[in-house]
Structure formats: structure tokens, C-alpha cells
Design an enzyme around this catalytic site. Structure first.
Site, short mmCIF file in Angstrom:
data_model
loop_
_atom_site.label_atom_id
_atom_site.label_comp_id
_atom_site.label_asym_id
_atom_site.label_seq_id
_atom_site.Cartn_x
_atom_site.Cartn_y
_atom_site.Cartn_z
CG HIS A 154 -2.06 -0.64 1.13
ND1 HIS A 154 -1.87 -2.64 1.18
CD2 HIS A 154 -3.14 -0.53 1.29
CE1 HIS A 154 -3.30 -3.33 0.43
NE2 HIS A 154 -3.67 -2.25 0.89
NE ARG A 431 -6.79 -6.80 -2.01
CZ ARG A 431 -7.23 -5.11 -1.52
NH1 ARG A 431 -8.05 -5.72 -0.62
NH2 ARG A 431 -6.53 -4.43 -2.18
CD GLU A 541 -12.01 -4.39 1.05
OE1 GLU A 541 -11.78 -3.33 0.86
OE2 GLU A 541 -13.13 -4.80 -0.54
CG ASP A 582 -12.83 0.11 1.05
OD1 ASP A 582 -12.67 1.79 0.55
OD2 ASP A 582 -11.89 -0.44 0.56
NE ARG A 620 -5.81 -5.04 13.76
CZ ARG A 620 -6.89 -4.25 13.40
NH1 ARG A 620 -7.18 -2.67 14.58
NH2 ARG A 620 -7.26 -4.53 15.33
NE ARG A 753 -6.60 1.69 -5.23
CZ ARG A 753 -7.50 0.83 -4.99
NH1 ARG A 753 -7.88 0.25 -3.75
NH2 ARG A 753 -7.27 0.02 -5.83
#
Length: 918
Positions: A154, A431, A541, A582, A620, A753
Site C-alpha cells: 500500500h 487478491r 469491507e 473502507d 489494518r 481510496r
């Protein structure tokens, strides 16, 4: 130890920290004197002095004087030329990074000097035994524990890898500086080394000029393993083993792995078109290559160490067989001769291991270059068990010959590494978003002329999927032609079949909302002919999906085929992932926390009803706004029964470097994971004591969510205010991640996002996503006469306490006066009221959080943190003011490359000062 002694130790520790800051600050100042024009240095020093005074006034709560001095700083900055602003931004940014290095070293020093570490294995094992847990139960629970830390790419790591390495080297030099046996000459050389590193940092471009590719991101993750975790893991396992032996009489089995590692780097394709099937294959092979390369180095060192001739009969026979077969390239050197009457059996066996490792590495290099390679399976290692076999043979031989002390050194460390990292170093999760699988099935069902899959209702989808899963014929005809997006999905499953389950972890379905989402992936796996199917983890989410999570799992497990599949292929284990980012952006932090708590309870209950074990996978983020916070606190506040010896959790972006970048901090983090999961398993946290507490949480959550959504989603002016008041629009220049900042082409908050949403507010020090809505909910409860209930909940319910503590901590980092400065300069007059109202909301939130916690001041229960934050403010505050000035100029001249650079450097500096990004 008494409180007074604790206070003295704390003060001495801070004195050393202050000394480190002073040392690095003075050396940096010396470098600037050489590198920067003297006139500019005088301007910079003047700004620093005024900013320091303003900060002192603010801390002393002399608001008028503080405001006047802050206006003086802003006025000075408005007079700076672009070159001067750029230099000032770089100087403050680097200074904040140097303070961050000193702060990390301060924590390591405290760990090293502590006579008693809370949350250590020693501490928690003692606690559990005293509470009635038997030594046997403790031993077996630790040995069976399964924790997996999943490193993700991320985009929240601001610093270039080049600078991260330089920062690590400075940290090592500070470590060396702590030694008490250094001579005067040693210290002089140390200072010279520090000056060289700081000069090198100043002369290095701190900005990424190109976006990293997914492979670049994966290399960064693998580097953390090579530089830190490789050393930390055996150290951590020794600590666990020694504590177990001390408290139960039995050490940790040599191949036990209480903690393993996974990765999303190169496997996470959700919303990232740059992660292709080829990228996943290359990253997985690269990870294997690095594992083999590291093993070669270790085996080389072991061969040098294990020179002895005495060994067990089994090892001697193995060595002789190797010599007879000529399988070791070292056999000619080791055959008996008149001057060398006996062979060195360990060296022969390990020489053969090295030979096979070299051939394994060469094979991987050919595969990475797409060159066909036909090799004899006997010539290379394919599995960890194959590598462990000769190592365990050497270990058992040393033990049987009375050389256990040698066996338990470097050799035991290598065996533990092989058990933990396997042949792949870190297994890769895949994913993808549920909608992409539906698109693939649409293409297939249309081609087969049986309708459009996505238009069917849930029952029809399940009927079709179950029938196909039970059938033996392939679903996808070889002649099918599909759009590129669908081909990419199908190619991913083909690559998964090629790599196999030894290289891959879970298949995570983001935006999962139905049982059919899981069965769709199972069917695509079946059709790609995966010899061992990957476990499939639905990721819930949004608040809506979290509320339905338990029902989806019940529906899934009620399907006979699926339940039998889970029992047969996954040892009766179902993995379920819950998303913190999210849900927080969707409903606010407080509502998200409560919905996550209830969803986990419901999922655990659903699995229990069907006799299936559950592993919860926590997605997380690094910041509180995205579910981050101290590891121990997070695990200890989970619902009872949700952590039964197993846990998966993501570690993201800059938090990977912060927690695992140095071996000492990594060992401590791994130990905290182990003890927190152990406590949550054997002594689960208490549920809410009274039913009315749950009802009260529902009411607070409802009010909190309404307040949050009325501001963020229902006020049509808010999105424009957000874009004006923060550098959100400019974050795209940063080149910190390979994926886009939005899921879809839209300017709304909904498709933004969670990372840039939190990142932008962190930059302005308003950290709005972490607290908005909380104050309204708590105020509602207090005005309804529930103040004492809230205080009792805080004292007696770990989940509620950790939620309030995290919000209190983040409000302590917020600064309304800095946020106000952004508004005054950047926000159009018609929208200024939004900011005014939000700042009143922040003040109200602080008031009611303190009412509930019973603290007089924010972070009253963490004075060390408060002191560290206050120490950064004289540099962080002017950096924010400089960012405002640069944003103002850039929005009038948005093609100015140097202005962009200056802005990006301020973003780096503020991220360093806040110690996290998004």
C-alpha cells in the site's frame, strides 16, 4: 521497581534521546553551513527561532502570542524565493527524519536497558501460569500458534529506498555511539562517519522521479526480510524457546513456527492493472531466488564452522554415499589422504547441500529469463522438507555426539529460518475484486450460450457453481475468445496452477458480499487445474457487507460441497478477512470499529455452528483512521473467541519499515504478536458486561455515523472544501505506489481510496477521518445521562477502552490552529464555515473523550508519546506553514516543476514529523 525509580530511568532515557537529537542536529547544521549560502542560512535560522518561540507559547497556552508569532513565520515564508523555499523544505524534512531515527533508536535503547519487559514472553508466560493455566497447556498453545504477518505494498512509504538505507546506517552508528568502551579516536571516526552519511543524504534527490512498478514494490518487501527479519526471526524464536524452557521445562520444537510471513506485493491486483499474471509469476520466482541465495550464504558459513570429524553413523554413511556418488563438488578435497586421514562429514553433507542450492538458484534464474530448463529433480531443492532433511541429520548427529551446544547455534538458526521462510521466503496472496470474477463468468456463460451469469439471482448462481464444482468436465472451452480484462483474470489462475500452493497463500476476494463470490473463485481454480487449491478468503469491507458477513459464511458452509471441501483440503479451517480502511471511510472510525467487532462475533458464531475453525485476517492500515494502532492493543480488544491461536494481519507501507526495519524492533514486534495472541487465546478479553452497553454502543454508533456522513457525503460543498483545504489533488505527483489513487474515474469521496483520503488529512494535521462523528456520539450518550456507563465501559471493556485510547492518541496529534491556517489561505470564503464547524467538532470530541477516559489532558496515559510529539513541533509547525505557502503558489502556477518538488518535499517532511502517512 518503584514509580520513582521508573521516573528516573525514563528521564535518563530521554536525556540520551535529547543528546542524540542534539548530536545529529549539530552535525546537520554543520553540513548546511558548508552546503547552503550564508545569507539563506541566516533566514532559515530566523524562521526556526520564531517558530520555536511560537511553539513554546502554544504549549504554554498563551494563544494570542502564539498566533502573532505564527503569522510572523508565515509572513517570512511568503517572502522566500522559490529556491529558498525549496532549501528550507529540504532542511526541515531531513531534520525531522533525523529526529525520527533518534526516536527509533531511543525505543531500541529502552528495550535493551529494561530489566523487565512488559508483554514479553517471560512476562506473559508468568502471568498465565499464575492465573491457573497449566504448564502443558501453555506449551502446546505456543507450539500450535499460527500467526501470519502479511506485508503489503500500500502506497504509504514516502522515503526512497536509498534514503531508508542511509537512515538505517545512521541508526547503526547511534548504536555504536552508545558503547562505553570507545576511545577518543573511535568517537572522532564515528563523528566523521555520521557527517559523511548526513552529507550524502543532503546531496541525494529525496524524490522518486518515477512510479515504482509492482516488482519494485516487491523488491522493497524482500529487502526488509534480507536486511532485518532474516536476523530477527532466529533471535525471536530463541527468546520464545528459552522462555518456554524456563517456565515449562520444554524448549520450542526446532521446526515450530509461531509466526510466518506473507505478502501482497506482486499479488494484489485489486484496482491495480499493473499487477498482471506475469508480474505475479516473476515476483514469486524472485522471492524463491532470494530465499535460495540467503540459504547459500548460511550454508557456506556453517561449512566453515562444522569442521569436526566425530559424527553419528547415519551422518557418516550419508557423507560416504555422497563421496562414492561424486555428488559433492568438494569431495576431492575431502577424501582421506596420507596427510588427511579422516573426512569432515559435516562439510561433505553441507557441501552437497550447497551444490543443490546453487543448481536451484541457477534453475530459477533461467525461469526468470523465460529460458526452458530441464533439470533432474534430484539436482535441486523443490520443498523446504528436502532442505531440512540434511540439516536435521547434522543437528541430530551433533546432539548424539555430545555437541548440543554447537548444534543449537548457527545450525539451529538455519533450521528455524527454513521452517519459517520455506523455499519462497514469503508466500504471495492473490487478491482480486469480486466483480472481475463475475465478468469472467459472464464471458464464459455467454460463450456457452447459457445466459449472463451476473444477471442471475444468488440462488441460480449457487446452483450453477455447485453443479460445475461437482462435475468432472472442464468449464472453459479451449476455443473461447475473451476480452483482455477477462483473459488477465483467467491467466492469473493459470499462473497460480504453475506456481502451486507452496508459493502462494490465500486468494482474497475484495468487495465480497455473497456466498457465490467464494464459489466463483473455487470454480475458476478447479478449471485452471490447481493441484492443491488455494484457500479462499472473502474480504468484507463496507459497513453493509460487514453486517452481512455472518449470514454469507452461514450460507457458504450450508453448501455440502463447500463444507466437505474445507474439511478435506483446508483442515476444517475457513479464513475470513475484515477491512478497516473502507469501512472507516464509509461510516467513520467509531461506527466502523463497532461494526467490525460485531461482524467478527457473527463470523465466529457462524463457523462454530458448522464445526469449522476460523482464522480472521485483519486488513489494518498504518494510521488510526484506517484501523491502525499499537499491535498489542488491537489484538487484546478483539471479541472473545475470535483469536483462537490463529491470526493474520496486514502491515502496510511505512509501518513495515517502522516495525520491522531494524532487527531489534522486529524481534520486539514479533514477540508482541506472539504474547498478544497467546493471551487472547488462553485469557480472552471480557465481553461487554451488560446488555445495555451493547444497546448504548448501537445508539452512539448511529449518531456518530449520521454526523460523519452528513458532513462527508451529504454536504455538496464538502468535496470541494476537501480538495481546497488539503493537498489531496497533488498527492498523485508523489510516485509512491504502483496503483491508481481511485478505484474508478470519479471525483467523489466514494471512489477515492482510503489511503489518499487519510493521507491528505494527516498532512494538514486535522486527521479528520480518525475522529469525525465520535464527539457527536459521545455527547449524545452523555446528554442522555449515560456518562457513568461510558466511564464503566472504558474501565471494564477492553474493546471500548482501546477505541477511546486510539482516538485520544490521534486527537493529541491533531492541531486545529494549523488546520485553520490551511483554511484561511487556501479555502474560498464561501466554504470557510465548513472548517470553522469542523474545528468546533474537534474541540467537542476532545472534551467528551476526556470525560470518558477520565484524563485531565490528551495522552495523559502516555506521557512519553506526548513528550516526543511536543519535541517535533518546532520543526513540524513551520513545515506545515511552508506547505500552505507552496500550495498557494502552485495552484496559481501548476506546471511549475520546482514548486511541485518543493510541495512533495514538504509532504515527506510532514509524514516524517507525524510518524505516519495513511
Amino acid at each position: 521497581m518503584t514509580d520513582t525509580t521508573d521516573d528516573i530511568a525514563e528521564e535518563m532515557s530521554f536525556q540520551s534521546f535529547d543528546d542524540d537529537c542534539k548530536l545529529l542536529g549539530n552535525l546537520f547544521n554543520d553540513v548546511l553551513q558548508r552546503e547552503v549560502d550564508s545569507t539563506l542560512m541566516k533566514k532559515l535560522e530566523k524562521i526556526r527561532i520564531v517558530a520555536q518561540s511560537a511553539c513554546n507559547m502554544r504549549l504554554a497556552e498563551i494563544e494570542d502570542s502564539a498566533e502573532m508569532l505564527e503569522k510572523q513565520v508565515a509572513a517570512e515564508m511568503s517572502q522566500l524565493t522559490l529556491e529558498e523555499a525549496l532549501t528550507l523544505a529540504r532542511a526541515i524534512s531531513h531534520y525531522l527524519n533525523l529526529m525520527g531515527i533518534a526516536e527509533t533508536h531511543h525505543r531500541v535503547r529502552r528495550l535493551r536497558s529494561a530489566t523487565h519487559l512488559t508483554r514479553s514472553c517471560d512476562d506473559v508466560f508468568t502471568q498465565l501460569l499464575q492465573s491457573g493455566v497449566s504448564a502443558d497447556q501453555l506449551y502446546h498453545t505456543v507450539c500450535k500458534q499460527e500467526v501470519e504477518i502479511v506485508l503489503t505494498a500500500h502506497p504509504t512509504q514516502i522515503n526512497r529506498r536509498t534514503l531508508q538505507y542511509k537512515h538505517v546506517r545512521i541508526s547503526h552508528l547511534l548504536d555504536y555511539n552508545d558503547r562505553t568502551d570507545l576511545t577518543h579516536e573511535d568517537r572522532e571516526m564515528l563523528i566523521e562517519d555520521l557527517v559523511r552519511e548526513i552529507t550524502s543524504i543532503w546531496q541525494t534527490d529525496e524524490l522518486r522521479r518515477h512510479k515504482p512498478t509492482p516488482v519494485d514494490e516487491a523488491r522493497a518487501g524482500l529487502n526488509i526480510v534480507e536486511q532485518s527479519l532474516w536476523k530477527a526471526v532466529p533471535h525471536y524464536l530463541r527468546r520464545v524457546s528459552n522462555s518456554l524452557k524456563k517456565h515449562t521445562g520444554m524448549p520450542l520444537p526446532l521446526t515450530a513456527t509461531p509466526i510466518k510471513f506473507g505478502s501482497w506485493m506482486g499479488g494484489d491486483r485489486d484496482g491495480n492493472p499493473n499487477v498482471t499474471a506475469k508480474v505475479t509469476r516473476d515476483v514469486s520466482l524472485l522471492s524463491r531466488w532470494m530465499a535460495i541465495d540467503l540459504y547459500i550464504r548460511e550454508v557456506d558459513s556453517l561449512r566453515f564452522e562444522l569442521s569436526m570429524t566425530r559424527c553419528s553413523d547415519r551422518l557418516l554413511k550419508e557423507a560416504q554415499d555422497i563421496l562414492k556418488a561424486g555428488r559433492s563438488s568438494f569431495h576431492k578435497l575431502l577424501e582421506p589422504t596420507p596427510v588427511q586421514p579422516a573426512i569432515a562429514p559435516y562439510r561433505i553433507v553441507l557441501g552437497n547441500v550447497k551444490d543443490k542450492l546453487l543448481k536451484t538458484r541457477r534453475r530459477l534464474e533461467l525461469l526468470l529469463e523465460d529460458i526452458p530448463c530441464e533439470t533432474d529433480p534430484w539436482d535441486h531443492f523443490e520443498t523446504a522438507d528436502q532442505l531440512l532433511e540434511p540439516l536435521l541429520l547434522c543437528y541430530d548427529s551433533l546432539q548424539s555426539c555430545g555437541s548440543g551446544f554447537l548444534a543449537d547455534g548457527r545450525l539451529a538458526d538455519l533450521i528455524r529460518r527454513v521452517s519459517t521462510f520455506g523455499m519462497v521466503l514469503i508466500k504471495l496472496d492473490l487478491r482480486q475484486e469480486s466483480g472481475r470474477h463475475a465478468e469472467a463468468l459472464d464471458a464464459i456463460t455467454k460463450f456457452l450460450d447459457i445466459g449472463t451469469y451476473s444477471e442471475w439471482d444468488e440462488e441460480k448462481k449457487l446452483e450453477f457453481l455447485t453443479r460445475e464444482l461437482k462435475g468432472k468436465r472442464p468449464l472453459i472451452p479451449s476455443s473461447i475468445e475473451v476480452p483482455p480484462e477477462v483473459k488477465e483474470v483467467l491467466d492469473t489462475f493459470r499462473v497460480a496452477a504453475e506456481l502451486g500452493s507452496d508459493s502462494l497463500g490465500a486468494y482474497v476476494i475484495s468487495m465480497a458480499s455473497n456466498a457465490s463470490d467464494v464459489l466463483a473463485v473455487e470454480l475458476l481454480q478447479k478449471d485452471a487445474r490447481l493441484s492443491v487449491r488455494l484457500r479462499v478468503a472473502p474480504l468484507f469491507e463496507t459497513v453493509k457487507d460487514l453486517r452481512e458477513a455472518g449470514s454469507v459464511i452461514r450460507k457458504l458452509l450450508s453448501i455440502d460441497w463447500y463444507k466437505e471441501h474445507v474439511i478435506k483440503n483446508h483442515n476444517g479451517h475457513q479464513e475470513v478477512m475484515v477491512g478497516y480502511s473502507d469501512s472507516g471511510k464509509d461510516a467513520g472510525r467509531f461506527t466502523a470499529a463497532w461494526e467490525l467487532y460485531k461482524a467478527q462475533e457473527d463470523v465466529v458464531s457462524a463457523c462454530n455452528e458448522f464445526g469449522i475453525k476460523v482464522t480472521l485476517f485483519h486488513g489494518r492500515g498504518g494510521s488510526v483512521g484506517r484501523g491502525g494502532g499499537p499491535t498489542y492493543l488491537a489484538i487484546q480488544s478483539q471479541p472473545p473467541g475470535s483469536v483462537m491461536g490463529t491470526l493474520r494481519s496486514t502491515e502496510q507501507g511505512e509501518m513495515v519499515q517502522a516495525k520491522f526495519g531494524l532487527p531489534n524492533t522486529a524481534v520486539r514486534q514479533l514477540e508482541i504478536y506472539t504474547t498478544a495472541v497467546l493471551l487472547a487465546t488462553l485469557r480472552p478479553p471480557l465481553p461487554p458486561r451488560e446488555l445495555k452497553w451493547r444497546s448504548l454502543m448501537e445508539e452512539i454508533s448511529k449518531v456518530s455515523c449520521q454526523n460523519y456522513r452528513s458532513t462527508v457525503y451529504e454536504n455538496p460543498e464538502f468535496i470541494t472544501y476537501f480538495q481546497e483545504a488539503t493537498p489531496q489533488a497533488e498527492l498523485g505527483y508523489l510516485n509512491i505506489g504502483s496503483r491508481p489513487t481511485r478505484r474508478k474515474a470519479s471525483t467523489g469521496i466514494g471512489h477515492l481510496r482510503a489511503i489518499p483520503w487519510v493521507f491528505a488529512w494527516t498532512q494538514t494535521r486535522f486527521v479528520l477521518p480518525a475522529w469525525l462523528g465520535v464527539g457527536a456520539g459521545l455527547q449524545y450518550a452523555c446528554e442522555k445521562g449515560h456518562t457513568e456507563d461510558l466511564k464503566a465501559m472504558y474501565q471494564e471493556w477492553p474493546f471500548f477502552q482501546s477505541t477511546i485510547d486510539l482516538i485520544e492518541m490521534i486527537i493529541g496529534k491533531a492541531d486545529a490552529s494549523i488546520a485553520k491556517h490551511y483554511d484561511e489561505v487556501l479555502v474560498s470564503e464561501s466554504r470557510q464555515k465548513i472548517g470553522d464547524d469542523l474545528r468546533k467538532e474537534l474541540s467537542s470530541t476532545e472534551k467528551y473523550v476526556l470525560v470518558v477516559s477520565g484524563h485531565d489532558k490528551l495522552s495523559d496515559n502516555n506521557k512519553s508519546l506526548r513528550r516526543l510529539i511536543e519535541g517535533r513541533l518546532p520543526y513540524l509547525n513551520p513545515m506545515n506553514m511552508l506547505q500552505v505557502e507552496i500550495l498557494k503558489r502552485l495552484r496559481r502556477d501548476d506546471d511549475n516543476v520546482k514548486l511541485r518538488d518543493a510541495l512533495l518535499i514538504t509532504i515527506n517532511g510532514i509524514a516524517a514529523g507525524m510518524r505516519n502517512t495513511g
